[in-house]
Design an enzyme around this catalytic site. Structure first.
Site, PDB file in Angstrom:
ATOM      1  CE  LYS A  46      -3.410   2.626   0.069  1.00 64.65           C
ATOM      2  NZ  LYS A  46      -4.733   1.591  -0.162  1.00 64.65           N
ATOM      3  CB  SER A  51       1.290   2.745   0.281  1.00 67.78           C
ATOM      4  OG  SER A  51       2.313   3.454  -0.357  1.00 67.78           O
ATOM      5  CE1 TYR A  60      -3.303   5.228  -2.462  1.00 65.02           C
ATOM      6  CE2 TYR A  60      -0.758   6.111  -2.108  1.00 65.02           C
ATOM      7  CZ  TYR A  60      -1.989   5.036  -2.388  1.00 65.02           C
ATOM      8  OH  TYR A  60      -1.465   3.753  -2.429  1.00 65.02           O
TER       9      TYR A  60
HETATM   10  P1  NAD Z   1      -5.438  -0.765  -9.333  1.00 63.89           P
HETATM   11  O1  NAD Z   1      -6.321   0.592  -9.717  1.00 63.89           O
HETATM   12  O2  NAD Z   1      -4.930  -1.564 -10.648  1.00 63.89           O
HETATM   13  O3  NAD Z   1      -6.591  -1.871  -8.602  1.00 63.89           O
HETATM   14  C1  NAD Z   1      -7.484  -1.543  -7.879  1.00 63.89           C
HETATM   15  C2  NAD Z   1      -8.816  -2.010  -8.044  1.00 63.89           C
HETATM   16  O4  NAD Z   1      -9.832  -1.650  -7.156  1.00 63.89           O
HETATM   17  C3  NAD Z   1      -9.225  -1.385  -9.779  1.00 63.89           C
HETATM   18  O5  NAD Z   1      -9.548  -2.816 -10.246  1.00 63.89           O
HETATM   19  C4  NAD Z   1     -10.431  -0.714  -9.366  1.00 63.89           C
HETATM   20  O6  NAD Z   1     -11.474  -0.884 -10.437  1.00 63.89           O
HETATM   21  C5  NAD Z   1     -10.982  -1.274  -8.078  1.00 63.89           C
HETATM   22  N1  NAD Z   1     -11.867  -0.516  -7.255  1.00 63.89           N
HETATM   23  C6  NAD Z   1     -11.653   0.693  -6.935  1.00 63.89           C
HETATM   24  N2  NAD Z   1     -12.449   1.229  -6.015  1.00 63.89           N
HETATM   25  C7  NAD Z   1     -13.434   0.391  -5.906  1.00 63.89           C
HETATM   26  C8  NAD Z   1     -14.827   0.169  -5.212  1.00 63.89           C
HETATM   27  N3  NAD Z   1     -15.160   1.340  -4.614  1.00 63.89           N
HETATM   28  N4  NAD Z   1     -15.477  -0.952  -5.252  1.00 63.89           N
HETATM   29  C9  NAD Z   1     -14.935  -1.928  -6.002  1.00 63.89           C
HETATM   30  N5  NAD Z   1     -13.647  -1.915  -6.644  1.00 63.89           N
HETATM   31  C10 NAD Z   1     -13.102  -0.629  -6.547  1.00 63.89           C
HETATM   32  O7  NAD Z   1      -4.326  -0.539  -8.171  1.00 63.89           O
HETATM   33  P2  NAD Z   1      -3.287  -1.402  -7.783  1.00 63.89           P
HETATM   34  O8  NAD Z   1      -2.119  -0.924  -8.116  1.00 63.89           O
HETATM   35  O9  NAD Z   1      -3.428  -2.885  -7.796  1.00 63.89           O
HETATM   36  O10 NAD Z   1      -3.216  -1.159  -6.068  1.00 63.89           O
HETATM   37  C11 NAD Z   1      -4.085  -2.269  -5.193  1.00 63.89           C
HETATM   38  C12 NAD Z   1      -4.012  -1.548  -3.908  1.00 63.89           C
HETATM   39  O11 NAD Z   1      -2.740  -1.244  -3.524  1.00 63.89           O
HETATM   40  C13 NAD Z   1      -4.671  -0.106  -3.721  1.00 63.89           C
HETATM   41  O12 NAD Z   1      -5.248  -0.087  -2.423  1.00 63.89           O
HETATM   42  C14 NAD Z   1      -3.216   0.741  -3.820  1.00 63.89           C
HETATM   43  O13 NAD Z   1      -3.623   1.920  -3.043  1.00 63.89           O
HETATM   44  C15 NAD Z   1      -2.295  -0.179  -2.969  1.00 63.89           C
HETATM   45  N6  NAD Z   1      -1.025   0.394  -3.289  1.00 63.89           N
HETATM   46  C16 NAD Z   1      -0.607   0.134  -4.719  1.00 63.89           C
HETATM   47  C17 NAD Z   1       0.907   0.666  -4.908  1.00 63.89           C
HETATM   48  C18 NAD Z   1       1.231   0.687  -6.391  1.00 63.89           C
HETATM   49  O14 NAD Z   1       2.355   1.141  -6.702  1.00 63.89           O
HETATM   50  N7  NAD Z   1       0.504   0.060  -7.329  1.00 63.89           N
HETATM   51  C19 NAD Z   1       1.717   1.055  -4.004  1.00 63.89           C
HETATM   52  C20 NAD Z   1       1.125   0.805  -2.743  1.00 63.89           C
HETATM   53  C21 NAD Z   1      -0.051   0.523  -2.466  1.00 63.89           C
HETATM   54  C1  UD1 Z   2       4.366   7.236  -6.199  1.00 63.09           C
HETATM   55  C2  UD1 Z   2       3.637   8.053  -5.117  1.00 63.09           C
HETATM   56  C3  UD1 Z   2       3.350   6.803  -3.873  1.00 63.09           C
HETATM   57  C4  UD1 Z   2       2.634   5.904  -4.450  1.00 63.09           C
HETATM   58  C5  UD1 Z   2       3.584   4.971  -5.251  1.00 63.09           C
HETATM   59  C6  UD1 Z   2       2.924   3.898  -5.710  1.00 63.09           C
HETATM   60  C7  UD1 Z   2       4.004  10.298  -5.644  1.00 63.09           C
HETATM   61  C8  UD1 Z   2       4.617  11.589  -4.822  1.00 63.09           C
HETATM   62  N1  UD1 Z   2       4.193   9.265  -4.908  1.00 63.09           N
HETATM   63  O1  UD1 Z   2       5.602   6.852  -5.267  1.00 63.09           O
HETATM   64  O2  UD1 Z   2       2.430   7.678  -2.943  1.00 63.09           O
HETATM   65  O3  UD1 Z   2       2.500   4.839  -3.268  1.00 63.09           O
HETATM   66  O4  UD1 Z   2       3.720   5.939  -6.524  1.00 63.09           O
HETATM   67  O5  UD1 Z   2       1.915   4.223  -6.478  1.00 63.09           O
HETATM   68  O6  UD1 Z   2       3.542  10.122  -6.656  1.00 63.09           O
HETATM   69  N2  UD1 Z   2      10.170   9.327 -11.899  1.00 63.09           N
HETATM   70  C9  UD1 Z   2      10.659  10.062 -12.648  1.00 63.09           C
HETATM   71  N3  UD1 Z   2       9.947  10.289 -13.905  1.00 63.09           N
HETATM   72  C10 UD1 Z   2       8.772   9.688 -13.998  1.00 63.09           C
HETATM   73  C11 UD1 Z   2       8.057   9.145 -12.964  1.00 63.09           C
HETATM   74  C12 UD1 Z   2       8.823   8.828 -11.862  1.00 63.09           C
HETATM   75  O7  UD1 Z   2      11.793  10.471 -12.698  1.00 63.09           O
HETATM   76  O8  UD1 Z   2       8.147  10.283 -15.200  1.00 63.09           O
HETATM   77  C13 UD1 Z   2      10.767   9.040 -10.544  1.00 63.09           C
HETATM   78  C14 UD1 Z   2      10.399   9.486  -9.176  1.00 63.09           C
HETATM   79  O9  UD1 Z   2      10.934  10.987  -9.078  1.00 63.09           O
HETATM   80  C15 UD1 Z   2      10.800   8.477  -8.225  1.00 63.09           C
HETATM   81  C16 UD1 Z   2      10.848   7.350  -8.954  1.00 63.09           C
HETATM   82  O10 UD1 Z   2      11.084   7.773 -10.257  1.00 63.09           O
HETATM   83  O11 UD1 Z   2      12.213   8.706  -7.812  1.00 63.09           O
HETATM   84  C17 UD1 Z   2       9.822   6.464  -8.838  1.00 63.09           C
HETATM   85  O12 UD1 Z   2       8.583   7.118  -9.123  1.00 63.09           O
HETATM   86  P1  UD1 Z   2       7.078   6.672  -9.084  1.00 63.09           P
HETATM   87  O13 UD1 Z   2       6.993   5.221  -9.790  1.00 63.09           O
HETATM   88  O14 UD1 Z   2       6.076   7.859  -9.260  1.00 63.09           O
HETATM   89  O15 UD1 Z   2       6.891   6.017  -7.465  1.00 63.09           O
HETATM   90  P2  UD1 Z   2       7.076   6.800  -6.142  1.00 63.09           P
HETATM   91  O16 UD1 Z   2       7.396   8.362  -6.321  1.00 63.09           O
HETATM   92  O17 UD1 Z   2       7.711   5.692  -5.311  1.00 63.09           O
END
Ligand code: NAD
Ligand code: UD1
Length: 329
Positions: A152, A124, A148
């Site tokens: 990473k 991330s 969290y």
């Molecule tokens: P998500 O929660 O939709 O998907 C994660 C999946 O992993 C889920 O289906 C959950 O059931 C499964 N899971 C969790 N723990 C498990 C385990 N121990 N064994 C088997 N399955 C398990 O999340 P996502 O948004 O698709 O994110 C996927 C990955 O990307 C994560 O590692 C997350 O940290 C990373 N990531 C996500 C974002 C974001 O904004 N969505 C940003 C940066 C990094």
């Molecule tokens: C958040 C997480 C980050 C994670 C990422 C993707 C925090 C502090 N950071 O990032 O670790 O990797 O999500 O899952 O939670 N905002 C509003 N109103 C809302 C929600 C968000 O104004 O109800 C604003 C936030 O202040 C930010 C932007 O929207 O400026 C994006 O927010 P968000 O979607 O939560 O993502 P990140 O903060 O980038």
């Protein structure tokens, strides 16, 4: 290639499974459904018109992992499985360290045991902390504000050490910026449990009338309009980035930013959503959210250059596709 996708029923994992299948790869999903539904696996098969193998397993279960690896000839692993709620990780750090770190270590262990040499990891942009934008892969990582984020940073380090000690084990670390949007079919997308933490699912729920209004967290940041700036990337472009990373993986450890390289403020995102969908989103400006940074966007030139990957979808498509998915829920 035959690819094991952990967390493949989740938001990013499901879109990546579709992209892999469309690129001609075979997919085995391992997901314990702790944050997803089995129906997503059916949707992935429906969209791609291909079969996938699904195991409802916890990837912190070494016996279960061994069974999967002994049953299938696996060419690579994409490791999405993990928990990702920042606030929850502050309340339950041990749970987060256990799930996110043990899964990564066990998967690497089983890969080494079975000679699986390709490993793609979901990291991330949070690992950059409050560095100066745009974030580049060569920057020193700064402390994150929560467990969290630390999982990473630690997973990246663990995988790097393992790859350095085992030259045939190749690792691609993908640092995602802010994935939003959904597949154009409207079948798969982001469906968080409870009140969303992230902005796009919050906005779509306001649009649907499930939530009353958006709270904009602060308008006194040093940004163009004072609201937080992020690099929103369409989840289908992000999914394509995984296929490119897997197909271009050479020996060693390679880290890539997967973002658009463009910053968008909260107010700009709202405007784009209103324009794309012709829906007004009521909002209030409230205090900053603790732990938030002002600006976060990528220098994505390394992924563009080395993986031959670029984003194809703009903010309007992200907003349109996110809303289409929410309407279908
Ligand atoms: P998500 O929660 O939709 O998907 C994660 C999946 O992993 C889920 O289906 C959950 O059931 C499964 N899971 C969790 N723990 C498990 C385990 N121990 N064994 C088997 N399955 C398990 O999340 P996502 O948004 O698709 O994110 C996927 C990955 O990307 C994560 O590692 C997350 O940290 C990373 N990531 C996500 C974002 C974001 O904004 N969505 C940003 C940066 C990094
Ligand atoms: C958040 C997480 C980050 C994670 C990422 C993707 C925090 C502090 N950071 O990032 O670790 O990797 O999500 O899952 O939670 N905002 C509003 N109103 C809302 C929600 C968000 O104004 O109800 C604003 C936030 O202040 C930010 C932007 O929207 O400026 C994006 O927010 P968000 O979607 O939560 O993502 P990140 O903060 O980038």
């Amino acid at each position: 290639m035959n690819i094991l996708v952990t967390g493949g029923a989740g938001y990013i994992g499901s879109h990546t499974c579709v992209a892999l299948l469309e690129a001609g790869h075979s997919v085995i999903i391992a997901d314990n459904l702790s944050n997803s539904k089995e129906q997503v696996v059916d949707y992935v098969q429906h969209i791609s018109n291909k079969d996938v193998i699904f195991y409802k397993v916890d990837v912190t279960d070494e016996v279960a992992l061994n069974e999967i690896f002994s049953r299938h000839l696996i060419d690579g692993v994409i490791h999405f499985a993990g928990w990702k709620a920042v606030g929850e990780s502050v309340e339950k750090p041990l749970m987060y360290y256990m799930n996110n770190l043990v899964s990564t270590m066990l998967l690497a262990k089983v890969c080494l045991l079975y000679g699986v040499e390709r490993f793609v990891f979901s990291s991330s942009a949070t690992v950059y902390g409050d560095n100066k934008v745009p974030f580049k892969e060569t920057m020193d990582l700064l402390p994150t504000t929560n467990p969290y984020g630390e999982t990473k940073v630690m997973s990246e380090r663990i995988l790097t050490d393992i790859a350095n000690a085992n030259p045939a084990f190749s690792v691609s670390i993908l640092r995602y910026f802010n994935p939003v949007g959904a597949h154009e079919s409207g079948l798969i997308g982001e469906a968080p449990n409870g009140i969303p933490n992230n902005i796009m699912p919050y906005v779509t729920q306001v649009a649907k009338g499930k939530l009353e209004k958006l709270r904009v967290f602060g308008n006194d940041y040093p940004t163009l309009d004072g609201t937080g700036v992020r690099d929103y990337i369409h989840v289908v472009d992000l999914a394509d980035g995984h296929v490119a990373a897997l197909e271009n993986l050479n020996e060693g450890v390679h880290t890539y930013n997967l973002g658009t390289g463009k910053g968008t403020s909260v107010l700009e995102l709202l405007k784009a959503f209103e324009e794309a969908n012709d829906i007004e989103i009521p909002f209030d400006i409230v205090d900053r959210r603790p732990g938030d940074i002002a600006s976060c966007f990528a220098d994505a030139s390394k992924a563009n250059r080395e993986l031959g990957w670029t984003v194809k979808r703009d903010l309007i498509e992200m907003c349109r596709d996110a809303w289409r998915f929410e309407k279908n829920l």
